[in-house]
Structures are given as C-alpha cells and as structure tokens.
Design a protein around this motif. Structure first.
Motif, PDB file in Angstrom:
ATOM      1  N   ILE B 250      83.028   9.645  43.684  1.00  0.00           N
ATOM      2  CA  ILE B 250      83.847   9.323  44.853  1.00  0.00           C
ATOM      3  C   ILE B 250      84.963   8.370  44.432  1.00  0.00           C
ATOM      4  O   ILE B 250      84.776   7.511  43.578  1.00  0.00           O
ATOM      5  CB  ILE B 250      82.966   8.729  45.975  1.00  0.00           C
ATOM      6  CG1 ILE B 250      83.724   8.632  47.291  1.00  0.00           C
ATOM      7  CG2 ILE B 250      82.370   7.387  45.595  1.00  0.00           C
ATOM      8  CD1 ILE B 250      82.835   8.436  48.504  1.00  0.00           C
ATOM      9  N   GLY B 251      86.156   8.585  44.996  1.00  0.00           N
ATOM     10  CA  GLY B 251      87.272   7.713  44.639  1.00  0.00           C
ATOM     11  C   GLY B 251      87.842   7.974  43.260  1.00  0.00           C
ATOM     12  O   GLY B 251      88.478   7.117  42.673  1.00  0.00           O
ATOM     13  N   THR B 252      87.609   9.161  42.713  1.00  0.00           N
ATOM     14  CA  THR B 252      88.291   9.561  41.485  1.00  0.00           C
ATOM     15  C   THR B 252      88.943  10.915  41.760  1.00  0.00           C
ATOM     16  O   THR B 252      88.442  11.688  42.563  1.00  0.00           O
ATOM     17  CB  THR B 252      87.330   9.738  40.296  1.00  0.00           C
ATOM     18  OG1 THR B 252      86.483  10.871  40.564  1.00  0.00           O
ATOM     19  CG2 THR B 252      86.454   8.520  40.093  1.00  0.00           C
ATOM     20  N   ILE B 253      90.073  11.176  41.080  1.00  0.00           N
ATOM     21  CA  ILE B 253      90.761  12.441  41.333  1.00  0.00           C
ATOM     22  C   ILE B 253      90.005  13.606  40.687  1.00  0.00           C
ATOM     23  O   ILE B 253      89.957  14.703  41.218  1.00  0.00           O
ATOM     24  CB  ILE B 253      92.207  12.374  40.815  1.00  0.00           C
ATOM     25  CG1 ILE B 253      92.957  11.302  41.616  1.00  0.00           C
ATOM     26  CG2 ILE B 253      92.904  13.710  40.954  1.00  0.00           C
ATOM     27  CD1 ILE B 253      94.423  11.215  41.294  1.00  0.00           C
ATOM     28  N   GLU B 254      89.383  13.329  39.538  1.00  0.00           N
ATOM     29  CA  GLU B 254      88.696  14.421  38.829  1.00  0.00           C
ATOM     30  C   GLU B 254      87.356  14.745  39.457  1.00  0.00           C
ATOM     31  O   GLU B 254      86.835  15.842  39.272  1.00  0.00           O
ATOM     32  CB  GLU B 254      88.468  14.044  37.364  1.00  0.00           C
ATOM     33  CG  GLU B 254      89.714  13.687  36.596  1.00  0.00           C
ATOM     34  CD  GLU B 254      90.004  12.187  36.675  1.00  0.00           C
ATOM     35  OE1 GLU B 254      89.517  11.539  37.629  1.00  0.00           O
ATOM     36  OE2 GLU B 254      90.716  11.679  35.800  1.00  0.00           O
ATOM     37  N   GLY B 255      86.777  13.756  40.178  1.00  0.00           N
ATOM     38  CA  GLY B 255      85.441  13.922  40.743  1.00  0.00           C
ATOM     39  C   GLY B 255      85.248  15.207  41.523  1.00  0.00           C
ATOM     40  O   GLY B 255      84.335  15.993  41.245  1.00  0.00           O
ATOM     41  N   PRO B 256      86.134  15.476  42.517  1.00  0.00           N
ATOM     42  CA  PRO B 256      85.964  16.696  43.296  1.00  0.00           C
ATOM     43  C   PRO B 256      86.011  17.965  42.443  1.00  0.00           C
ATOM     44  O   PRO B 256      85.336  18.951  42.740  1.00  0.00           O
ATOM     45  CB  PRO B 256      87.137  16.654  44.263  1.00  0.00           C
ATOM     46  CG  PRO B 256      87.453  15.214  44.403  1.00  0.00           C
ATOM     47  CD  PRO B 256      87.176  14.611  43.055  1.00  0.00           C
ATOM     48  N   THR B 304      83.735   4.683  29.448  1.00  0.00           N
ATOM     49  CA  THR B 304      84.583   5.038  28.309  1.00  0.00           C
ATOM     50  C   THR B 304      86.072   4.869  28.592  1.00  0.00           C
ATOM     51  O   THR B 304      86.887   4.953  27.690  1.00  0.00           O
ATOM     52  CB  THR B 304      84.364   6.509  27.920  1.00  0.00           C
ATOM     53  OG1 THR B 304      84.823   7.313  29.014  1.00  0.00           O
ATOM     54  CG2 THR B 304      82.910   6.819  27.672  1.00  0.00           C
ATOM     55  N   GLY B 305      86.420   4.636  29.841  1.00  0.00           N
ATOM     56  CA  GLY B 305      87.841   4.541  30.163  1.00  0.00           C
ATOM     57  C   GLY B 305      88.521   5.886  30.226  1.00  0.00           C
ATOM     58  O   GLY B 305      89.730   5.986  30.378  1.00  0.00           O
ATOM     59  N   PHE B 306      87.712   6.958  30.156  1.00  0.00           N
ATOM     60  CA  PHE B 306      88.297   8.293  30.191  1.00  0.00           C
ATOM     61  C   PHE B 306      88.783   8.621  31.593  1.00  0.00           C
ATOM     62  O   PHE B 306      88.055   8.520  32.559  1.00  0.00           O
ATOM     63  CB  PHE B 306      87.246   9.320  29.758  1.00  0.00           C
ATOM     64  CG  PHE B 306      87.680  10.745  29.943  1.00  0.00           C
ATOM     65  CD1 PHE B 306      88.493  11.353  29.016  1.00  0.00           C
ATOM     66  CD2 PHE B 306      87.283  11.461  31.064  1.00  0.00           C
ATOM     67  CE1 PHE B 306      88.906  12.662  29.197  1.00  0.00           C
ATOM     68  CE2 PHE B 306      87.691  12.771  31.248  1.00  0.00           C
ATOM     69  CZ  PHE B 306      88.498  13.369  30.309  1.00  0.00           C
ATOM     70  N   GLU B 307      90.043   8.982  31.697  1.00  0.00           N
ATOM     71  CA  GLU B 307      90.596   9.311  32.999  1.00  0.00           C
ATOM     72  C   GLU B 307      91.656  10.367  32.782  1.00  0.00           C
ATOM     73  O   GLU B 307      92.603  10.158  32.036  1.00  0.00           O
ATOM     74  CB  GLU B 307      91.230   8.044  33.599  1.00  0.00           C
ATOM     75  CG  GLU B 307      91.003   7.876  35.057  1.00  0.00           C
ATOM     76  CD  GLU B 307      91.512   6.522  35.557  1.00  0.00           C
ATOM     77  OE1 GLU B 307      91.964   5.708  34.736  1.00  0.00           O
ATOM     78  OE2 GLU B 307      91.466   6.302  36.761  1.00  0.00           O
ATOM     79  N   LEU B 308      91.470  11.527  33.395  1.00  0.00           N
ATOM     80  CA  LEU B 308      92.487  12.563  33.218  1.00  0.00           C
ATOM     81  C   LEU B 308      93.742  12.212  33.991  1.00  0.00           C
ATOM     82  O   LEU B 308      94.843  12.217  33.471  1.00  0.00           O
ATOM     83  CB  LEU B 308      91.949  13.905  33.712  1.00  0.00           C
ATOM     84  CG  LEU B 308      91.305  14.822  32.674  1.00  0.00           C
ATOM     85  CD1 LEU B 308      90.962  16.132  33.320  1.00  0.00           C
ATOM     86  CD2 LEU B 308      92.209  15.019  31.472  1.00  0.00           C
ATOM     87  N   LEU B 309      93.554  11.914  35.257  1.00  0.00           N
ATOM     88  CA  LEU B 309      94.691  11.607  36.112  1.00  0.00           C
ATOM     89  C   LEU B 309      94.474  10.236  36.724  1.00  0.00           C
ATOM     90  O   LEU B 309      93.605  10.056  37.555  1.00  0.00           O
ATOM     91  CB  LEU B 309      94.794  12.635  37.238  1.00  0.00           C
ATOM     92  CG  LEU B 309      95.302  14.009  36.836  1.00  0.00           C
ATOM     93  CD1 LEU B 309      95.145  14.976  37.969  1.00  0.00           C
ATOM     94  CD2 LEU B 309      96.742  13.916  36.404  1.00  0.00           C
ATOM     95  N   SER B 310      95.247   9.267  36.270  1.00  0.00           N
ATOM     96  CA  SER B 310      95.060   7.943  36.834  1.00  0.00           C
ATOM     97  C   SER B 310      95.869   7.819  38.109  1.00  0.00           C
ATOM     98  O   SER B 310      97.057   8.132  38.134  1.00  0.00           O
ATOM     99  CB  SER B 310      95.513   6.884  35.844  1.00  0.00           C
ATOM    100  OG  SER B 310      95.464   5.640  36.492  1.00  0.00           O
ATOM    101  N   PRO B 311      95.215   7.369  39.184  1.00  0.00           N
ATOM    102  CA  PRO B 311      95.994   7.149  40.394  1.00  0.00           C
ATOM    103  C   PRO B 311      96.919   5.946  40.255  1.00  0.00           C
ATOM    104  O   PRO B 311      97.866   5.792  40.995  1.00  0.00           O
ATOM    105  CB  PRO B 311      94.914   6.897  41.452  1.00  0.00           C
ATOM    106  CG  PRO B 311      93.720   6.425  40.698  1.00  0.00           C
ATOM    107  CD  PRO B 311      93.797   7.072  39.355  1.00  0.00           C
ATOM    108  N   ARG B 312      96.593   5.084  39.285  1.00  0.00           N
ATOM    109  CA  ARG B 312      97.437   3.910  39.084  1.00  0.00           C
ATOM    110  C   ARG B 312      98.560   4.259  38.130  1.00  0.00           C
ATOM    111  O   ARG B 312      98.396   5.051  37.232  1.00  0.00           O
ATOM    112  CB  ARG B 312      96.608   2.771  38.509  1.00  0.00           C
ATOM    113  CG  ARG B 312      95.572   2.326  39.489  1.00  0.00           C
ATOM    114  CD  ARG B 312      94.560   1.420  38.838  1.00  0.00           C
ATOM    115  NE  ARG B 312      93.301   1.515  39.569  1.00  0.00           N
ATOM    116  CZ  ARG B 312      93.069   0.919  40.724  1.00  0.00           C
ATOM    117  NH1 ARG B 312      93.999   0.169  41.276  1.00  0.00           N
ATOM    118  NH2 ARG B 312      91.915   1.053  41.333  1.00  0.00           N
TER     119      ARG B 312
END
Lengths: 238, 320, 287
Positions: B250-256, B304-312
């Motif tokens: 929840i609250g991540t773009i990749e989550g859904p 791990t800090g892995f984030e495909l699409l950061s909202p920030r």
C-alpha cells in the motif's frame, strides 16, 4: 537509616531502544521513610520510578522489594506486590466517575477485600472526592485530579507509594494541602518516594534524598545533612 | 538520505510494456485472457491505492463506480447504438458525476465514516438498479454493441487503461497535489495548516479515481458481455482491490502491479477450488499485514531501496 | 392512521433486534477504536452454529445459546488476543483490513461448510402472533425486542457496575494508567471482544430465527449495525437502542409507502442524509 530496607535496587541499567537511560543505579529505601529523588529534566527520575513500578525491565541488575525479586515481573504485576505509582500528569481515567476511578485503583485481588473501608479512608483524607463522587473525573480541577490520582493509588493498599511530579502545574495552596495529607499517610507507616522539580520543598519534606544527573546517582544523603548548595551543584553536574 | 533512483528502471518498465503490448502476437488465448485481467485489475487497484494509500481516503465503495460505469456503457451502446469506445468513455464521465454527487455527502465524513459512506452508496445503487425497470431489474443486461470489438481490441483497451492508470498516479504524485498529499501522509500537522488545499487535492483524486474506475469497468463489461446489479455493485470488487494493494504494497506505485499479477495468477490457479481461492487470499492478506505491513514492494523498498517509480522527485530528501 | 400502527409497532420491535446486532460493534469501537468489519459475519457464524445444534441435537434455538454463547466468547477472545491486538496502533487501516480479511475468510468458510442455500432456524413461535385489536404482534418480534432490551440492560450493568466492566472502560481511557492499576490490558481487550461476541451470538440466534440467512448475509447486518451506530452515536448503548428503532422505522415505514423492494434502500438513504447533516450521529458527541 531508620529500619529494615523495603526496596533495594542493585546496579540496574535501563535502555529505551538504543538510549541508555539509567546507568548502574543502586539505591536502598527504608520502610516508613520519605525519599526524595531530585534532578533536572531528563536526568532519569521518571524512568527510575517506572522501572520500580515494573513498567520498564532493567537490562541488568536486580530490584528487591520486601525481600522478593520484582524486576521483569511484567507491567501489571508489581502493583499487586504493593507498589503504587502516581504518574506524572495525573492520568486519571477521564470518562470514568471519581468513584469508579477509586474502585479501579483496587483492581488487584489483595486490595479488593477492603474496598469500602479504603474508600472511606480516602474520603477522609480528601473530602472533595466524596463530594464529587459521581462526576466524571475530567470535570475535576487539576488539584482535585491530583488528589484523585493519589487516592486511586492508595486504593491498592500499597507499602510503597511512588509520586511522580505531583505538584506540577498546581497552585501553591493546593500543593501545600496535598503534601499535608501525604505527611498524614506517611505517619501511618507508608513508604513514599517523591520526584520533584522543587529542590527546597523536596529536602524539607524528605528523610533521605538522591540527586540524579544524566541517568546516574550523583549525590545521596540524609535530607537534613545535604546542603542546598551541594545539591544544586550535583543537580547541574558542576 | 539521498537515494540513487534504480538505474535500469526505464529499461525494466519498457521491457514490461513491450511484453504486454506484443502479447496478442506471441501469447495463447489463455495468456491473453490473463493479460487482460491483469491490466484491468492493475488499473482498478491503482485507483484504490491512490485513494487509500496516498490520499487518506479509505474507500470501500469502488464497486459503485464499477457498476455505474459498466451500466452506462451497457445502456448507451445497447439501447442507443453508440460506438463502444465512446460508451466506455461515457461510463467514465457518468462515474465522475456520481462521484461529485457522492462527495456532497461523504466529504463531510472522515476516516471510517467515509469508508462506510462510500459502501452505503454502492449498496444504494445496487438496490436501486435491481428495482429499476429501465435496466431490467436484477436480471441484468447483455452488452450488444453495434460493432462488437475483437478480443485483441478489448485487450488493447485494457492495456491502455492499465498504462493510463499508472501514468495518472505517477503524474499526480509528482505534481504539486502529490507533494501536498505526501506531506499530509508524512506529517499530520502539515495537513491542518493546508486544510482547503488538501480538501481540493483529495476531491481531485476521488474524481480522477472515479473516472478511471468507471472507464475500466466499461472495458471489463465489454469483455464480460453481461452485467447484473448483484455482481457489478458487489463489495467483492473492493475486497479484491484491497487484497491486491495490501499484498503488493500500500502506498507504493509498483504495489498494485505486483499485487494484480499475484492476484490474477493465484485466482486462476485456485479457480477450480472455488471459494477456497478467496479464503486463501484472505489468509495471505492477514499474514502480510502481520509480518510485512508494507506489502511486497513496500518491504522491498525499505530493505533494499529498490523503487521502480519514485513518487518523490529525484534526489529529494526522505522524510524523518 | 390505523394502517400505520402495524409498521410502527413492528419497527419498534425490530429496532430492539437491530440494537443488539449493533451492540458488539459499538462497544468495541468505544473501547479500542476498532471497527470490526467482520462483525456481521461473526454474527451470522452464530446463526449457523445455532442452526447446526438445532438440527443435529434437536434442541430449541434458545437452548442452543448455552453452547453458542461460550463458543463465540472464545472466538472473540482469540481473535482479539492473537490477531487484532497485534495491529492496534496509531493507524486506523491495519486492524480494519485484518478484520476485513477475517470477514472474507468467514464468508467463504461458511459457504464451504453450509452451501450457499438460504437457511432459517424454525421454532414453534415462528408464525405465532398475538392479536391486539386490529394489530398483530408477531411473537418472534416480541421475543427479539424483549431479549434485546435485556441484553442492553445487562451489558450496561456489566460495564457500569462490575470490576471487569470498569477495568475495560479504564483501559479504553488510558492504557498506560490502566497497567499501573494492575490491569493486563491485552487480556482486557480480548475479554471485551469476547463479550462483544456474546452479544453477537445472541443477535445471531435471534436473526437466524427471524430472517433467512446465507453465508454472504454478514455485510448486510454490518451495514445495519453501522446505521444504528451512525444514528445513535458511536460507543453509546442507549444510542444504539434509539438508533435501532429509528432505522427500523425508516425501513418499515418506507416499505409501507413505497413497496417492500425499497425497504433497505430507504433505510440507507435516511442514513446517508443523517451522516451528511450530522457526521457524528444524531446523539453522538463531536470529537
């Protein structure tokens, strides 16, 4: 030292996560004494009180109360042993009536037997609590709430009463009357530990005093023998 | 903390997109079906996440827009022979109108009352539609477009919705609105000092979510051919979306996206066991809330800090 | 005017039942700020438990309460102690979602065990009525109302006069201070949930006798509970009683004027309007 120790703390260390709150603290409290713990904000006074009351578990060292080990007993068990804490900020149950607050004070099995008797005693001590019995405690004034918090703690029939900052934010007249009643209880044999900001009042009232600095005991002695200057120096770590 | 964005993120996203875009060419019919469901659930759950994960609007009434959008599409195309794609868009528009009307009531509520309010609205719509002659009561409507699209066409429409939903959430979160919402999420005090602005941002997200949910529902019912109030307005839709987002993060773009993939595969795999499928999903979701409350992607990001699409925006500071 | 008497009286009687249905939900909200989205399903679970006992042991549904009540207490206690207590915290969503998960699990479990067919618990009083002039009082509705009032009375008594009830309220006011009094708060919340489930068990058996039910009926009663709470104010037992009656009246009078198909619809519409005008409920205090 007037008589046998009721509480014996031996070299305890307490941590909040990574923060080392109490360092190698040892102290002994004799039965029937009034003991004052003095120190600046963040010196570890409240932590010490909560640790004695079983709310924090020391990382090492031991706490003995009336001859039994009580450290690590679990937060809700020490009151059954006879230790009652009047917490800072009073923390009365706001939506409960004054009467119900007192009843809850006698939650432990050992206190339940004498509820009516004890309520009467507390009403004698603080008559206003009888008058306001059916009011929600949130409607009380600060001083009345403080009396209720002390009364609630006394309902558990403690051997040791821990009072954390009970004069905070109260008018001098109110403080005076509360202390007067504490003296009355003390004369009946109750051991009292006080945490206070006001050094002068603490020393005047107590038999014995500890000064804390940065989580350690910096100074201790009989209250009459400790000079105010000496205490102040220890208080500020000079 | 300054954090390098994941270096190959556009590569990964591009590969994923090409894979999905060429699916009709290389995939079997069954894979196309899975791809279609994946895209639709990804779009719908992206919207629920925008509301609950980012805007602080816990909606239990997304089925209101699914039913309303679906019925709008079915009615306009079957009764008035309107072009199927226009009908689908019409479903989005009527959903926005519905959301505007709903907001008159539910935006006065907060927290759990908002959640219940959205749910009650959906229940009202279900009862209304099942008592409404115009839509043939509870028996339901067949979708009969003047020129029925092929499965490939429907698939591309679903893919469009999936990509559009992703892009919309990404753009909203990186806009001024998104900054405000995230400031609100990270710090309660900020929200009270920006009351009106936050209210507008939330309403904006609610309307956007209604549009995309309504449109996606149109595509969904073009595929399903048949719409019925007890299914279209059922809480089951939101149940699925909640599970998808909780499992994915929840609250991540990749989550859904991750959650939709797991959900579609799992429910296909378990479909022969019927209700055990939902039962297992319930258990999985509870376990995830207990052991990894941030879901798969949230936990991955934290560890791990892995984030495909950061909202920030790039090189922005992490809060706290 | 006389034609109206029947729905009005039925509404009052049904309102008592609605109040019991909502009781567990409203007390748990008042105590731990927990919105138990599985409340309706747990209630329907009780209906099925009672049905199974009535069918296999051939006992009276009221007698089945002897078994259903303790079973549901244990279910509630375990649910709170081992699941919900772990996610209680500052944020509202995790406990809500866990309860939502429990709701889905229960519904599908019931579906597996009891099939999707509509069920009902039959009793001798199911079809009996008492004639008062032109008004027929269904005995079952009367029993619902009386039992509902009794449950509310005893629950209030418990919370106001017993040690345990006071301890639960104290823990709800200030967890930290409650621990200082010697209250084991994690157990106390579990007991509170167990008691909420006792009321749900009674409600479930009554609902099972009064209406037909199937595995997916739970959410419908959850919404009814919310209706009662929204009208009556969160956490208030007296409010639940008044809320139950108002909601039932809205439904039955609505059905009287517009036809039975719109009974639920009008009930919900009344709710929404109340929510929009007074978000804290008709009798709730603004926070």
């Amino acid at each position: 030292m007037s008589s046998a120790p009721i509480l014996k703390i031996d070299q305890i260390d307490v941590f909040y996560g990574d923060f080392h709150a109490l360092w190698d603290v040892s102290l002994t409290i004799s039965k029937g004494d009034i003991v004052s713990i003095i120190g600046a904000n963040g010196a570890g006074k409240s932590t010490l009180m909560y640790t004695i009351a079983g709310q924090h578990v020391p990382a090492n060292g031991t706490i003995e109360f009336m001859g039994d080990r009580i450290d690590g007993m679990g937060p809700h068990l020490s009151v059954g042993k006879g230790i009652a804490l009047v917490p800072e900020g009073r923390r009365v149950f706001p939506r409960l009536t004054v009467y119900d607050n007192l009843i809850i004070g006698a939650y432990t099995p050992r206190a339940r037997a004498n509820i009516d008797e004890n309520i009467k005693k507390i009403h004698d001590l603080f008559p206003i609590l009888a008058e306001r019995g059916n009011q929600r405690s949130i409607t009380l004034s600060g001083g009345e709430q403080q009396m209720l918090a002390i009364g609630r703690a006394l309902m558990s029939e403690p051997e040791l009463l821990l009072c954390d900052e009970i004069s905070l934010g109260l008018a001098p007249v109110v403080i005076k009357s509360i202390y007067k009643q504490l003296e009355v209880i003390s004369q009946e044999g109750l051991t009292i530990v006080l945490v206070e900001q006001d050094v002068k009042r603490s020393l005047r009232f107590a038999d014995y005093a500890y000064v804390m600095l940065e989580g350690k005991i910096a100074l201790q002695g009989k209250a009459v023998e400790l000079g105010e200057d000496q205490v102040k120096k220890a208080y500020f770590g000079m | 903390m300054i954090r390098e964005p994941f270096k190959y993120r556009w590569l990964v996203l591009g590969a994923l997109f090409i894979l999905l875009a060429t699916l009709p060419v290389w995939g079997s019919d069954y894979m196309l079906l899975l791809g279609l469901l994946f895209c639709l659930y990804a779009a719908l759950s992206q919207m629920w996440n925008l509301l609950t994960g980012y805007s602080g609007l816990l909606s239990l009434g997304q089925q209101a827009f699914i039913g309303f959008g679906g019925y709008t599409m079915a009615v306009t195309t079957s009764y008035y022979n309107i072009n199927i794609w226009l009908s689908i868009l019409a479903g989005g528009v009527t959903s926005v109108l519905l959301a505007l009307f709903m907001s008159l009531f539910i935006f006065r509520m907060s927290g759990i009352f908002f959640a219940i309010g959205t749910w009650i609205f959906a229940e009202i719509l279900m009862l209304w539609f099942s008592n409404w002659e115009y839509v043939k009561y509870g028996t339901g409507l067949f979708v009969k477009p003047p020129n029925p699209p092929s499965m490939t066409m429907i698939y591309y429409a679903a893919l469009t919705m999936g990509v559009a939903a992703l892009a919309t959430v990404y753009l909203i979160l990186r806009s001024k609105i998104g900054l405000g919402l995230m400031a609100m999420r990270d710090n309660e005090a900020v929200s009270s000092s920006m009351g009106v602005e936050i209210f507008r941002s939330k309403l904006f997200c609610f309307l956007v979510a209604a549009f995309i949910t309504g449109t996606t529902a149109g595509v969904l019912y073009v595929f399903q051919i048949f719409i019925q109030p007890y299914k279209a307005f059922a809480i089951d839709w939101t149940v699925s979306l909640v599970f998808i987002v909780i499992i994915g993060g929840i609250g991540t773009i990749e989550g859904p996206i991750v959650g939709s993939l797991i959900f579609v595969l799992l429910s296909q795999y378990l479909s022969e066991y019927g209700h055990i499928s939902l039962l297992l999903l319930g258990i999985i979701a509870i376990i995830i809330i207990l052991v990894a409350p941030k879901g798969i992607m949230g936990t991955l990001q934290e560890k791990t800090g892995f984030e495909l699409l950061s909202p920030r925006r790039l090189f922005s500071e992490e809060p706290g | 005017m006389e034609a109206l008497m029947q729905p009005v009286i039925n509404g009052i009687l049904l309102g008592g039942l609605y109040a019991v249905i909502a009781l567990g939900l409203t007390t748990m909200f008042g105590i731990v700020k927990l919105v138990n989205l599985a409340h309706g399903d747990l209630m329907i679970l009780s209906s099925y438990l009672s049905l199974a006992l009535v069918t296999y042991l051939g006992i009276n549904p009221f007698v089945s309460l002897i078994f259903v009540v303790p079973i549901m207490f244990v279910v509630g206690f375990a649910l709170q102690k081992y699941l919900l207590n772990r996610v209680l915290g500052k944020e509202m969503e995790p406990p809500l979602l866990v309860a939502f998960g429990v709701s889905i699990i229960l519904q599908n479990l019931l579906l597996l065990v009891f099939t999707p067919d509509a069920k009902g618990i039959m009793t001798v009083i199911s079809v009996k009525t008492i004639q008062l002039g032109n008004i027929h009082l269904p005995v079952l509705y009367l029993a619902d109302f009386v039992i509902g009032c009794l449950v509310i009375f005893f629950l209030r008594l418990f919370y106001n006069k017993s040690f345990l009830g006071r301890a639960i309220r104290a823990a709800s006011d200030d967890v930290g201070a409650a621990r200082l009094m010697g209250i084991d708060t994690s157990n106390i919340f579990a007991i509170a949930m167990g008691i909420a489930m006792i009321t749900a068990a009674i409600a479930g058996v009554l609902v099972g006798m009064t209406f037909t039910f199937y595995p997916h009926t739970g959410p419908q009663y959850l919404i009814i509970s919310f209706g009662v709470i929204i009208i009556g104010g969160l956490g208030s037992m007296r409010g639940a009683f008044v809320g139950g009656i108002i909601l039932a009246e809205a439904q039955l009078l609505g059905a009287h004027f517009t036809g039975p198909g719109y009974q639920l619809l009008i009930g919900y519409a009344v709710l929404l309007i109340i929510l929009a005008i007074r978000p804290q409920g008709l009798f709730g205090q603004a926070h």
